[in-house]
Structure formats: structure tokens, C-alpha cells
Design an enzyme around this catalytic site. Sequence first.
Site, short mmCIF file in Angstrom:
data_model
loop_
_atom_site.label_atom_id
_atom_site.label_comp_id
_atom_site.label_asym_id
_atom_site.label_seq_id
_atom_site.Cartn_x
_atom_site.Cartn_y
_atom_site.Cartn_z
N CYS A 327 -19.23 3.34 -2.38
CA CYS A 327 -19.71 2.62 -1.19
C CYS A 327 -20.94 3.23 -0.52
O CYS A 327 -21.84 2.47 -0.11
CB CYS A 327 -18.58 2.43 -0.19
SG CYS A 327 -17.41 3.78 -0.06
N ARG A 356 -12.81 12.43 -9.23
CA ARG A 356 -11.97 12.95 -8.16
C ARG A 356 -11.19 14.16 -8.67
O ARG A 356 -10.59 14.12 -9.74
CB ARG A 356 -11.02 11.86 -7.66
CG ARG A 356 -11.76 10.68 -7.08
CD ARG A 356 -10.85 9.58 -6.58
NE ARG A 356 -11.62 8.43 -6.12
CZ ARG A 356 -11.10 7.30 -5.69
NH1 ARG A 356 -9.79 7.16 -5.68
NH2 ARG A 356 -11.87 6.30 -5.28
N GLN A 374 -14.68 2.38 -11.52
CA GLN A 374 -14.12 1.54 -10.48
C GLN A 374 -14.92 0.26 -10.36
O GLN A 374 -16.16 0.29 -10.29
CB GLN A 374 -14.12 2.29 -9.14
CG GLN A 374 -13.24 1.66 -8.09
CD GLN A 374 -13.01 2.60 -6.91
OE1 GLN A 374 -13.96 3.15 -6.37
NE2 GLN A 374 -11.77 2.77 -6.52
N ASP A 376 -16.03 -1.79 -8.22
CA ASP A 376 -16.33 -1.99 -6.81
C ASP A 376 -17.19 -3.21 -6.58
O ASP A 376 -17.98 -3.62 -7.43
CB ASP A 376 -17.12 -0.79 -6.28
CG ASP A 376 -16.22 0.22 -5.61
OD1 ASP A 376 -15.24 -0.19 -4.98
OD2 ASP A 376 -16.51 1.43 -5.70
N HIS A 378 -19.27 -4.65 -2.78
CA HIS A 378 -19.41 -4.55 -1.32
C HIS A 378 -20.12 -5.81 -0.85
O HIS A 378 -21.17 -6.17 -1.38
CB HIS A 378 -20.19 -3.29 -0.95
CG HIS A 378 -19.50 -2.04 -1.38
ND1 HIS A 378 -19.72 -1.46 -2.61
CD2 HIS A 378 -18.56 -1.28 -0.77
CE1 HIS A 378 -18.96 -0.39 -2.73
NE2 HIS A 378 -18.24 -0.26 -1.63
N LYS A 457 -6.87 -3.07 5.50
CA LYS A 457 -7.05 -3.54 4.12
C LYS A 457 -5.92 -4.46 3.69
O LYS A 457 -4.83 -4.44 4.25
CB LYS A 457 -7.16 -2.37 3.15
CG LYS A 457 -5.96 -1.46 3.12
CD LYS A 457 -6.25 -0.18 2.34
CE LYS A 457 -5.06 0.78 2.41
NZ LYS A 457 -4.42 1.01 1.15
N HIS A 503 -15.29 -3.84 1.49
CA HIS A 503 -15.12 -3.17 0.20
C HIS A 503 -14.03 -3.94 -0.55
O HIS A 503 -13.01 -4.31 0.05
CB HIS A 503 -14.62 -1.73 0.37
CG HIS A 503 -15.38 -0.90 1.34
ND1 HIS A 503 -16.13 0.19 0.96
CD2 HIS A 503 -15.49 -0.97 2.69
CE1 HIS A 503 -16.65 0.75 2.03
NE2 HIS A 503 -16.28 0.08 3.09
#
Length: 632
Positions: A327, A356, A374, A376, A378, A457, A503
Site C-alpha cells: 500500500c 514478512r 499478494q 493487492d 488500492h 474491514k 485496500h
Amino acid sequence: MRAPLRTWHFCCARKGAFPFADYKSINIMHWPGNGQERTGNMKICMRDGSICEASFEEELGKKAFWHTAAHILAQAVKRLYPETKCAIGPAVADGFYYDFEFNFEFSAENLEGIEQEMKKIVKENLQLRTFTMGREEALKYMGEKAEPYKEELICGIPEGEALSFYQQGEYVEFCAGPHVAYTSAVKAVKLLSVAGAYWRGDEKNKMLTRIYGVAFPNQEMLSEYLKRREEAKKRDHRKLGRELELFEMFDEGPGLPFYLPKGLVLKNLLMDYWRKIHAREGYVEIATPIMLNKSLWETSGHWEHYRETMYTSEVDGADFALKPMNCPGAMLVYKSRPRSWRDLPMRVGELGVVHRNEKSGVLHGLMRARCFTQDDAHIFMMPEQIQGEIQGVVRLIDEVYSRFGFKYHIELSTRPENSIGSDEDWELATNGLREALEDMGCSYTVNEGDGAFYGPKIDFHLEDSLGRRWQCGSIQSDFQLPARFGAEYMGADGKKHQPIMVHRVVFGSMERFIGILIEHYAGKFPLWLAPVQAKLLPISDRFVGYAHEVEGILKAAGIRCEVDVRAEKIGYKIREARMERVPYLLIVGENERKEGSVSVRDRQKGDMGSMPVDGFLKLLCAPGQEISGDVL
């Protein structure tokens, strides 16, 4: 309004740190019954001493039930082995476990005796009672009990904080609960396995013994669970991933998956599908750097909240970090040029590789790795566009999960304790998510306090073919990141405004989703996803040339196929290919070469006889078949 008193709880393990819920834990899975095993309400003892009622099918009831079973396990261990030190024993989503330090070499052979002692405790029908202690009093109590792990946990509690304790018979545990009111509710219990677990998940700490178990209100439910568990073992993605030559994990890269050729075909097919469906929905795709300056992560808030799980390095005297999420990079792209209200909504997708620093004790194949992709996206928007954009994502997720045959359940997670931002922003964001779901007629449950630090979320828990639930898709509303980065757009009124950012992920972690698919299909991927769609098996070396001719025709038509050229008997080749879960086996010999045909064996239907090569191609294109990931 939040309660003014925090009550500390050390039976439960800490949740994962990162906000995208798809990757928090491999334990987000449930084993529902067959619809004939609903139980009556149980009395639940809350930490304030009050009694409420809940069924085992409810989240509160299941948590209290398995939490109580963990206490029964600890009580049984202390009865049989009084010198044992107790660490933590949480209820998890598919049972419970407890970590112990034994003064002897513990093995699975000891489980039977402990299980029998647990059943005795259940028959004793002990009542669970709750009370509180102050920090110093609790430290003294655990010191007298010679429980060093409990003392260490208590030492981390600020002075003045109260700790709630639960007692059942002679056994006392500090815990926030809840628990069932009497041990007799735990009518069917089974200890499943023994494993090593580092204290607090840190390999620098002492290795403890972790005992896993499960419990149910009746024996029928336990028997059904054990049957499903055995089936799950057969489908374990780590086992099938190796057998099907999809991926490997090597000691040289703990938690870092290596994709083999067939596995990379599978991943690329999923990413191709992702790209097609997102292009159709008006998304643009970007790629941001894998490593960025520390100052970016300080601005975003990730350095403060998630520093411990970030990999860092130094470049030209400055601190950098491998990105744990995408992000902040998307924010820089948005800010790279002036934006107008006419540009919004702006849907920006990224198949970004993130890292991570997960503890070694929680690594689990593709389900929980240190490096993953991932999916993702946005979405930058104006306030009046929130509901429409949220609903567009919900429809997209519904389409994708339906494509793979998944049912799913929706959960709305609200403001956590460590959040940032004003009450007004949180209320607006939460109401936007709630209203979008309700306007679509979507059923959902509320998970209080489990939102990301920057916004509420919506989480999607998909249900696989064994009835297990996995948390994957997520939609997160965010007023905070645009404010932190000073993101703006020029409104129709000629004034500057701050956009709202959403997100969202559909697959979540590509690696984790692949692991789920492997287990969901037991390695028998649908035709469009199968890394090898057809395998040619020549009866002898004399027909290898013809097999390659057919291979060329099939590949020209877009079919993924290969030839087994080994000098093995045809029966052996067929058995091997069936173990590889290939959708179609094509056997070729003298008759097939003369006739320009193939002898077809369908993975599900068995022998389909001989047919011309073009007839086989027509078969693949018949209604109900799908040879590619094309998006309508």
C-alpha cells in the site's frame, strides 16, 4: 465505548500482526457438522462472573468449549506430572493446545494416560469460577506454584492492571475466558498429537512440548471430525505439492517457497486469470520496488506497528526495509501527479512480492511463508463513491470464489484498540462497509475490534470441499493513509480534497491460495488449471515419434501436454500418470498411429475408447469443459 479496565489473558496466542487478514493465521478454518448435530445451549462463565448461554455452533460457545478443554488438559497433566511447568493453552479455530515443560522425555505414548485423566475430570463435573488478582499478588501466587512461564508473562503487565483467574477444582489458571460453566459439558475429547514449540515462538527460547487436542459435546461430532481430519492429511498441500512436483521448501531458504515448473504454470494461470478479470473491471496494474526507505514506512505507520516483522538493510548509510505490503508504494504512485475528481475512482492493482519475518515455529508450507505474492489493489475514491466501489469488489470476489467452487462467509471487523484516526472517520468508514453489504442483501457477522489499525474491514472466509473455512479476501476502508501522505484531488468545486482509499485482496496471498486449492481439489485441478492437461503414453519406444506428433497438434491448439518417453510398461505408465492427477491420459500404439487417433482415459469417467485427435480436441471444447482461464 471501550471498557475502562483491561483484563489480561495468557491462555490465547497472539494474533498475526499484519492488517491483511488473509495471511494472519493458518488456523482460520472450522469443521462444521453435517446439519444433524446441533447441540443445545451451554452455560458460559464470563470473566466478570456472569453466566450467559451459547450453543457450540456459535463462535462464543465453541471458543469457551475448547478453551475449557485446554484447561482440563493442563489440570490432567498437573495431576499426573506435578513438576510440569505450564506455559500457554489457547483455544484455536480447530481445537486447542497447551505448551508444557516436562522434566522427562515426553512422547505420544503419554497421551493416552492424560486423555483418560481428562475424562475423569469431565465426569467430576467441576464448576468453573472466576476471580481477579492484582499484579503483585498474582506474581506471588505463581511463584509459590513454581510456574516461571506464568511469572514471566505477569512481569510484562503494567502495574495496576487486574488479572482474571478461573478455577476448576484444585486447578487455577489466569485467563480472560470465557469458559463453559461445568467440565461435564466436554463429553468427547481426543488428544491428537505432540510437537515442539519454542516459548513465545522464538527459536532463541526454550523448546516446549505442545499437546494438540479437540473436543466436542458428543461422540458423533468427534467421530465426524476425526474422519475429516484423516481426509485432510491425505490432502496436505505440502505432501501433494512434492508428489505433484509443484513446489519445494529447502533448508537454505526456510519459509521461502521454490516453484517447480508445474507449480509455476499453476501460479501463472491464476495470475493470468487475475489480470483478465481486473482489466475487465477497469483496474490498471503497477509494480512497485521490493525495498523502500525507512522514512516511507514511518510515514505509513508500519514502522511503528510492524517493525518486528520487517526485514531491514542499509543502503548508502540509510535504513531500508523489504516491503511487507504494497500500500505505501501505491500511495507514491497516486501522488506522482496531480489528480482530479474526474480521475476517480482510480483502481490500481499490483501482484506484489512481499516479505514478512515470520517466526520459524509458525511456518507452514505455502499457507504461511516468509515470501509471497499478494494480489493487492488500492481504490482511490470520493466519499460518495464508497458504496458503489465496495459493492463492485464484493461482486468480483463472489465471481472468483464461485469459479473455484467455494462457498464463503462474510465478516465485518470493527475498530481495534491500537487504531489511529478520529471517531468520525471510523464511524463513516464502518458505516460505509456495513451499508454496502446490507444494500446487497449480504449476510455477515460482526467481529468487534479486529479491524486494521487504520480502518475497518470486510473479511471473506471461503469454505473448501472438506467444510474447512479459510480467511482470504479482504476489503479495508482507509482514511488514515491518504492523510499521512497528504494525498489530494481537485474537486469539481475547484478545491482540494482528500481521497478515501480502499485496500482489497481477492486471493490474498497467491501462495496460500494455491495451498488451499491443492487441498480443496486433492490435487485434481479443473482442466483449465491443471499444469498438464493431457499426457501421452506410447505403448513402446516405436510409438514415441507418433506421440510427439500428437503432442505438437495439441500444443498448437493451446493444450498443455507432455509425452512419457520412459521405457516402462504401459500399465506402469498409466498408474504413474493417474497418481499425477492428469485430467486426460492418451494411449498410443499401432492402431492409433494407423488411424491418426488416441485412446482416451478420463480422470473421472475412465476409459472413453479410441477417437481421432481432432475428436479429442472437440471433446475438450464441449459444453461443461473449460480449457482456459478466459473471462467472459
